[in-house]
Design a protein around this motif. Structure first.
Motif: not given
Length: 177
Positions: A15-44
């Motif tokens: 997921l981090i590798s995808w969020l870092e792709q320019p075509h994804v990053a442009r629209w998702w604008n998501h932090e890509t650190s392990v901590e940020a992905v755990r914080r934002d996707f972990g609860p679900a």
């Protein structure tokens, strides 16, 4: 064929590798650190919040992410959407991305959206419709929704995912057959 399975914490590096792709990053604008992905996707992923995070697979290979939820499970977002259009009880929404750059522009977006909507009809029998807000600037996304059979039912202002975008959004809908 597109198939689905629940996202797990083991999928976070992908997921981090995808969020870092320019075509994804442009629209998702998501932090890509392990901590940020755990914080934002972990609860679900752990079932602590109602959204469902699913990996889309094309012929068994991961290709993208789908988030789906009942709009009523997120009251602030429901109010924002309901200011633009009537939201029936049980209405659901999706957000999606194709993570693999070599798969972008090959017609997989509409296929993925159609498959996601069919999965909602199969798994959520109480959902009368799917409503999808999309930035008016994201032409590729709203064209994919149209090609998947959704119809534009409203235009208006919503909070953008990426602050560089304006508040202009289109709202798409498909009703249970």
């Amino acid at each position: 064929m597109i198939t689905w399975r629940r996202l797990t914490e083991d999928d976070f590096p992908l997921l981090i590798s995808w969020l870092e792709q320019p075509h994804v990053a442009r629209w998702w604008n998501h932090e890509t650190s392990v901590e940020a992905v755990r914080r934002d996707f972990g609860p679900a992923v752990r079932g602590e919040e109602p959204s469902e995070e699913l990996l889309a697979h094309l012929d068994g290979t991961p290709m993208g992410l789908l988030q789906r939820c009942r709009l009523a499970d997120y009251p602030e977002y429901l109010l924002e959407v309901a200011a633009l259009v009537d939201v029936p009880a049980g209405a659901m929404t999706i957000d999606y991305l194709i993570g693999e750059p070599q798969l972008v522009g090959r017609g997989l977006g509409p296929r993925m959206i159609r498959s996601a909507v069919q999965a909602i009809w199969d798994v959520h029998p109480g959902a009368p419709c799917v409503l999808v807000p999309v930035s008016a600037a994201n032409r590729a996304s709203w064209r994919a929704l149209e090609k998947a059979g959704m119809r534009r039912v409203a235009e208006g202002e919503l909070e953008p995912d990426n602050p560089v975008d304006g508040r202009a959004h289109y709202l798409y809908r498909v009703d249970r057959p």
